[in-house]
Each structure stands twice: as C-alpha cells, then as structure tokens.
Design a protein around this motif. Sequence first.
Motif, PDB file in Angstrom:
ATOM      1  N   THR A  11     -26.353  22.424   7.929  1.00 33.02           N
ATOM      2  CA  THR A  11     -26.001  23.100   6.674  1.00 33.02           C
ATOM      3  C   THR A  11     -27.244  23.665   5.998  1.00 33.02           C
ATOM      4  OG1 THR A  11     -26.149  21.009   5.439  1.00 33.02           O
ATOM      5  CG2 THR A  11     -23.976  21.631   6.291  1.00 33.02           C
ATOM      6  N   ASN A  12     -28.428  23.204   6.419  1.00 34.95           N
ATOM      7  CA  ASN A  12     -29.678  23.711   5.860  1.00 34.95           C
ATOM      8  C   ASN A  12     -30.159  24.977   6.566  1.00 34.95           C
ATOM      9  OD1 ASN A  12     -29.893  21.569   4.005  1.00 34.95           O
ATOM     10  ND2 ASN A  12     -30.807  20.243   5.570  1.00 34.95           N
ATOM     11  N   GLU A  14     -29.954  28.929   7.497  1.00 33.23           N
ATOM     12  CA  GLU A  14     -29.511  30.136   6.813  1.00 33.23           C
ATOM     13  C   GLU A  14     -29.174  31.209   7.844  1.00 33.23           C
ATOM     14  OE1 GLU A  14     -32.483  31.243   4.006  1.00 33.23           O
ATOM     15  OE2 GLU A  14     -32.565  29.257   3.071  1.00 33.23           O
ATOM     16  N   THR A  15     -28.142  31.993   7.563  1.00 32.20           N
ATOM     17  CA  THR A  15     -27.645  32.964   8.543  1.00 32.20           C
ATOM     18  C   THR A  15     -28.676  34.021   8.905  1.00 32.20           C
ATOM     19  OG1 THR A  15     -26.672  34.276   6.749  1.00 32.20           O
ATOM     20  CG2 THR A  15     -25.253  32.652   7.830  1.00 32.20           C
ATOM     21  N   GLN A  16     -29.583  34.352   8.008  1.00 35.28           N
ATOM     22  CA  GLN A  16     -30.550  35.407   8.276  1.00 35.28           C
ATOM     23  C   GLN A  16     -31.893  34.882   8.801  1.00 35.28           C
ATOM     24  OE1 GLN A  16     -29.685  38.643   8.282  1.00 35.28           O
ATOM     25  NE2 GLN A  16     -27.657  37.783   7.844  1.00 35.28           N
ATOM     26  N   GLU A  17     -31.977  33.585   9.017  1.00 34.89           N
ATOM     27  CA  GLU A  17     -33.225  33.038   9.551  1.00 34.89           C
ATOM     28  C   GLU A  17     -33.401  33.418  11.020  1.00 34.89           C
ATOM     29  OE1 GLU A  17     -34.929  29.099   7.723  1.00 34.89           O
ATOM     30  OE2 GLU A  17     -32.859  28.749   8.300  1.00 34.89           O
ATOM     31  N   LYS A 102     -20.607  28.470  11.381  1.00 35.36           N
ATOM     32  CA  LYS A 102     -21.247  28.764  10.100  1.00 35.36           C
ATOM     33  C   LYS A 102     -21.844  30.167  10.071  1.00 35.36           C
ATOM     34  CE  LYS A 102     -24.098  26.075   8.192  1.00 35.36           C
ATOM     35  NZ  LYS A 102     -23.583  26.386   6.839  1.00 35.36           N
ATOM     36  N   VAL A 104     -24.085  31.283  12.038  1.00 35.52           N
ATOM     37  CA  VAL A 104     -25.497  31.233  12.387  1.00 35.52           C
ATOM     38  C   VAL A 104     -25.640  31.579  13.864  1.00 35.52           C
ATOM     39  CG1 VAL A 104     -27.518  29.740  12.623  1.00 35.52           C
ATOM     40  CG2 VAL A 104     -26.042  29.538  10.615  1.00 35.52           C
TER      41      VAL A 104
END
Length: 317
Positions: A11-12, A14-17, A102, A104
Amino acid sequence: MSIAQEIQDITNLETQESIVAFMGPTGSGKSNLIDHLTKGETSWSGNSLSSVTSEVRAIRVKHPHMDQNIVLVDTPGFDDTHRSDADILRMIGDWLERTYRKNVKLSGIVYLHRITDNRMAGSPHRHLKMFGALCGTDAAKRVTLVSTMWDKAKTETEEARVAMREEELKDKFWSPMLKHGAHVKRFDNTTETAWEIISSIIDQDGLRQRLLFQEEIVDLDRALEETEAAKAVYSQYQALLLQHKANLEQLQRASKTTSSANRKMLDAAENQKQEMQGEVKRISEQAKTLGVPLGKRMKAMFSLRKAKAGAIQISSS
C-alpha cells in the motif's frame, strides 16, 4: 539519513513510481546487485549459491543522478533448497497480482544469469522458460537480461571464454526475448554498472507494462494453475519425472546384473535407487499442485476471452 528505505506493505507503493523487479535463478546475484544500488544498506546478499531471499522484498532508493526514487524488488530464486518451484511461483505471483490490482505496474525487469555457467542446463534453463511464460511478448521490451560474475574471469583466456558464452546466450537462449525488444547488459560487480543498468531502464520512455501473468490472473480471472507460467513449470515437472524414472529403471537393471559378491556396488546402487524414488515422489506431488482440474480446462476451452500477449517460447538446451 539512510539512502534506502525498505517497503513493508504494497500500500506504500505509488502508481507513478519507477519500480524494477529482479528475477533469476538462485545464486545469479540478484541480492548482490541490489546491495550495490543501496551501498550495502540492505545486506541482502550472501556468500554462497544458496537462496538468501525467502520472500518478495521491496526497497526504495534515491537515484544518485536523477531527482527521483526507484523501488527495487528482490524475488526468491527458483530451484530453492527448501521450497518447490510451484511454491516460489505462487509467492512471486501473489505479489504481482496484488500490486497490479492496485494499478501498480513495473517499469522494468532485470533478469540475471551467471556468465560463468558453462552451459544452459538444469535450473537456469527451466527458470528462463518459466520467465518467458510469466513475462509474455508485450512486456519483453521492459526486460533487461543481465549477465553477472564477469569479475570472476581473471585471465584473457577466461575473458574470451565468457565473452563467447555471452554471444551464445544472445544467439540461442535469449534470442526469443531479444526479438520482442529485450535488452542485454553486463554487471561487473561494481556500483557504477549497477546504476547503469537501472538508468537504462528508467531512460527508455517512462512507460510501465503489465506482465502476461498479471493479465491472465487479474484481467482474465484465471487461476494460477491456468497461467502460462504454471503450465511451463508443470511441463518441466513432467520432463523431470520421465528422466528420473528412466534413471531409476537403469539403476534397477544394474542391480540385477551386479554380482552379489560386489557388496559395495550393490549398496551404492540401492542407495541411489532409494534417493531416486524419493525424488520421483517429491516431484509427482509438486506436479499435482499445478495440474488443472478437468472442470477448469473445459471452462478455459470455451472462454472467449484470450490474453493479448503470448508466452515467449525459449529454445531447448
């Protein structure tokens, strides 16, 4: 302040990482490469060829030359001492499924292979075939095939030999991946080359890609046993069973023709036979866990939804 931060919960993420996963056989150097990227703060690598990664682990690091963070994902290697290939596939598959749900996606995958291996046989070849099925044709352009252990070549003769080995890998075993856009890099056990590998992934175009496995599990709602990766593992179990059973029959014939006076040879053959019988039983049980029940096979046969990507077929050794 620490340059590396381990991520305990997806959950930590991020989609754009920029997220880069490391895969490859046990002992290929995944954890060691990550240690170089984190300046040793992870201390995930060991000194042997046994598996040092028992679960999927992620760590966020600061890129030394770019104003961005990179998430490095270390995965357990197949041919683990304590767990079957089926168990490892479930573990990696669970992480891939949960992150994809998620939204990701991976920026890239680093697939490692020891350049010092004299031939592509056994677990390295089985792992590559599974990886081609897990990754799929669409995600191949996000794959960087990295050869490790170059620093082990100490003489010009050894350097020439491993260079020839690299060409053989590219021409034969890696060729199907390369045809679909995969890249090739070398890791010479330095921090500089470790970051060169990561930078080449980040510099591509910034896009992220789902794997064939993720498409099958999430978008097509298939069970793990129905995925191309599971089928690859299952078929390899079947091949191993045939090989072991043939060896077992040969041992049994040898026992019958060996004179009873040669007690040492008889005892050795009996010990080998018992070990082989145990191996056949173990592999049979693992294969059963990946066998697709008839009902599921019928359901898949009549399903109109097909994966957009296909499994990458790796040539036989």
